[in-house]
Design a protein around this motif. Structure first.
Motif, mmCIF file in Angstrom:
data_model
loop_
_atom_site.group_PDB
_atom_site.id
_atom_site.type_symbol
_atom_site.label_atom_id
_atom_site.label_comp_id
_atom_site.label_asym_id
_atom_site.label_seq_id
_atom_site.Cartn_x
_atom_site.Cartn_y
_atom_site.Cartn_z
ATOM 1 N N ASN A 60 0.875 2.002 1.149
ATOM 2 C CA ASN A 60 -0.141 1.132 1.297
ATOM 3 C C ASN A 60 0.138 -0.285 2.113
ATOM 4 O O ASN A 60 -0.635 -0.833 2.720
ATOM 5 N N GLU A 61 1.499 -0.449 1.832
ATOM 6 C CA GLU A 61 1.922 -1.686 2.393
ATOM 7 C C GLU A 61 2.424 -1.525 3.890
ATOM 8 O O GLU A 61 2.709 -2.657 4.491
ATOM 9 N N LEU A 62 2.497 -0.277 4.254
ATOM 10 C CA LEU A 62 3.060 -0.212 5.732
ATOM 11 C C LEU A 62 2.106 -0.280 6.761
ATOM 12 O O LEU A 62 1.060 0.240 6.750
ATOM 13 N N PRO A 115 -1.451 6.844 3.262
ATOM 14 C CA PRO A 115 -1.875 5.821 2.032
ATOM 15 C C PRO A 115 -1.518 6.269 0.864
ATOM 16 O O PRO A 115 -1.226 7.570 0.539
ATOM 17 N N ASP A 116 -1.461 5.614 0.001
ATOM 18 C CA ASP A 116 -0.855 5.823 -1.633
ATOM 19 C C ASP A 116 -2.035 6.703 -2.136
ATOM 20 O O ASP A 116 -2.372 5.961 -3.123
ATOM 21 N N SER A 117 -2.312 7.790 -1.905
ATOM 22 C CA SER A 117 -3.322 8.585 -2.764
ATOM 23 C C SER A 117 -2.798 10.023 -2.608
ATOM 24 O O SER A 117 -2.275 10.480 -1.540
ATOM 25 N N ALA A 155 9.267 7.292 -0.127
ATOM 26 C CA ALA A 155 8.743 6.268 -0.956
ATOM 27 C C ALA A 155 7.697 7.212 -1.964
ATOM 28 O O ALA A 155 7.424 8.375 -1.917
ATOM 29 N N GLY A 156 7.159 6.604 -3.064
ATOM 30 C CA GLY A 156 6.031 7.189 -3.869
ATOM 31 C C GLY A 156 7.055 8.206 -4.785
ATOM 32 O O GLY A 156 6.135 9.038 -5.403
ATOM 33 N N VAL A 157 8.134 7.926 -5.151
ATOM 34 C CA VAL A 157 8.654 8.965 -6.088
ATOM 35 C C VAL A 157 9.301 8.162 -7.377
ATOM 36 O O VAL A 157 10.109 9.014 -7.919
HETATM 37 MG MG MG Z 1 5.209 2.522 -2.992
#
Ligand code: MG
Ligand code: AMP
Length: 412
Positions: free
Chosen positions: A193-195, A233-235, A258-260
């Motif tokens: 979400n920060e990207l 997005p982070d979902s 990311a996200g892992v």
């Molecule tokens: Mg992240």
């Protein structure tokens, strides 16, 4: 925790080779040969002169010396590409250029630098005779037929990467079309979400998406084609949608960033876990430990950590070998050297990849290595100035200055 080597073997065991395609040689540089190439003819195809000089029978100059130079009569002038008309008899030579077919009766070539004549030598004027003041052995300055590549021998094995020299070798063999592995299609998605994309302003708390660019460049360097699926997005729902896109676009490998890791926004791991297609998560390495491998709808999936350096190292260790393997190239390791570390180094016992500069120490004649900058996994600056990765093996917690470590040399 899984070792780097074990993790890599488990990835490789899950991969399918890509199809081959036939390309014009001019388009094949950098690609990986799908089939071995056997030489349709020898290289050189015929015995020829290695020098500009005079084709001779070595026996004619066996007694030549500075005190007693031998004079030889020039009976023909043979340029590269011409067919010699005469046969050498005792006391005669033929002027010859580099690469020209040898006349019958010749078994050596006297370089033009060894010959004396009172007359000027030029393309237009061939002297009627030359003087030679030293002997030479039969075969000297002759390139024997097949001395480089014998006819029917293996010129290049399947899996060889077509370097400029390999492309040249195929051309020299008259091969204008070549079967190579097709480029592996690799989907890249960057979660977070920060990207924000390049070109968009950086508002509070946001960063530019750099990993998509890094990964596309790494994929290209490894011979693949990147399919950029942009920022996700982070979902879980968003990741699922984008993974469907990847499959729809014919991805043969999916790489995410990311996200892992352990945060509650680690949606890539959650998404893969939903379908129970996680083959492994976490490897005993630093940086890059949270890397995840699995599959999505039958397509191998590599979840790289988000930290930019972790993503690069995990790509190096897993995605690059995977890409090369799918292309039929077993040689994924970077060129390796042993380098002496210039200062003490610490590790936490994981297999550690130190971003380093390896330089030749002119004084000792050895390779010396030092960290290229800060080693935190967000420090892209130190990664960008590294020319090597120093490998501290698993289980080793400290390395003293002066010890030798293996280093992989990175392309500049
Ligand atoms: Mg992240
Ligand atoms: P994560 O794996 O999501 O915990 O992210 C780890 C770190 O990597 C965080 O500081 C992220 O902001 C950063 N990061 C994640 N994705 C990217 C990206 N695409 N480009 C640059 N940095 C990223």
């Amino acid at each position: 925790m899984l070792s780097v080597a074990e993790a890599r073997s488990r990835i490789i065991a899950r991969l399918q080779p890509v199809a081959a395609e036939t390309l014009d040689l001019a388009a094949a540089a950098g690609r990986i040969l799908a089939q071995p190439v056997f030489a349709p003819h020898a290289l050189p195809p015929f015995a020829n002169s290695a020098m500009d000089g005079y084709a001779v029978c070595a026996a004619d100059v066996a007694a030549a010396s500075a005190a007693a130079p031998v004079t030889l009569r020039v009976i023909e002038d043979i340029g590269a590409g011409q067919i010699p008309k005469s046969t050498l008899s005792a006391g005669t030579v033929a002027r010859i250029t580099t690469g020209a077919l040898l006349p019958a009766g010749a078994d050596a070539v006297i370089p033009v630098e060894w010959t004396g004549t009172d007359l000027p030598q030029s393309a237009q004027f061939c002297p009627p005779s030359i003087r030679v003041a030293q002997p030479l052995e039969p075969g000297r300055f002759i390139r024997a037929a097949g001395s480089d590549v014998p006819q029917a021998s293996l010129a290049l094995p399947a899996g060889a990467r077509l370097s400029a020299a390999a492309v040249g070798l195929l051309a020299a063999l008259g091969i204008g079309r070549v079967a190579v592995a097709s480029r592996v299609r690799v989907a890249v998605l960057s979660t977070g979400n920060e990207l924000v994309p390049l070109g968009a302003p950086l508002t509070a708390g946001k960063i530019h998406n750099s990993n998509s660019y890094t990964l596309a460049a790494l994929i290209q360097e490894a011979g693949g084609t990147a399919i950029d699926l942009g920022i996700v997005p982070d979902s879980v729902a968003a990741v699922e949608l984008r993974l469907a896109d990847a499959v729809q676009q014919g991805a043969q490998l999916i790489v995410s960033s990311a996200g892992v890791s352990m945060g509650n926004l680690d949606v890539v791991r959650q998404t893969l876990e939903k379908t129970q297609r996680v083959e492994f998560w976490q490897v005993n390495m630093r940086p890059g430990k949270p890397v995840l491998f699995g599959a999505h709808n039958g397509v191998p999936f590599l979840g790289l950590p988000g930290n930019p350096v972790s993503a690069i190292i995990a790509f190096e260790l897993f995605a690059r070998p995977a890409l090369l393997h799918m292309s039929g190239c077993a040689q994924w390791e970077r060129p390796a050297v042993m380098a002496r570390v210039a200062a003490d180094m610490q590790s936490d016992g994981r297999e550690t990849y130190v971003r380093a500069r390896v330089e030749l120490d002119e004084h000792s004649g050895e390779l010396s290595a030092r960290a290229s900058g800060g080693q935190d996994s967000h420090m892209l600056g130190a990664m960008a100035s590294a020319n090597a990765l120093l490998i501290i093996p698993a289980g080793v917690k400290s390395v003293r200055a002066g010890e030798l470590l293996k280093a992989w040399l990175l392309p500049s």
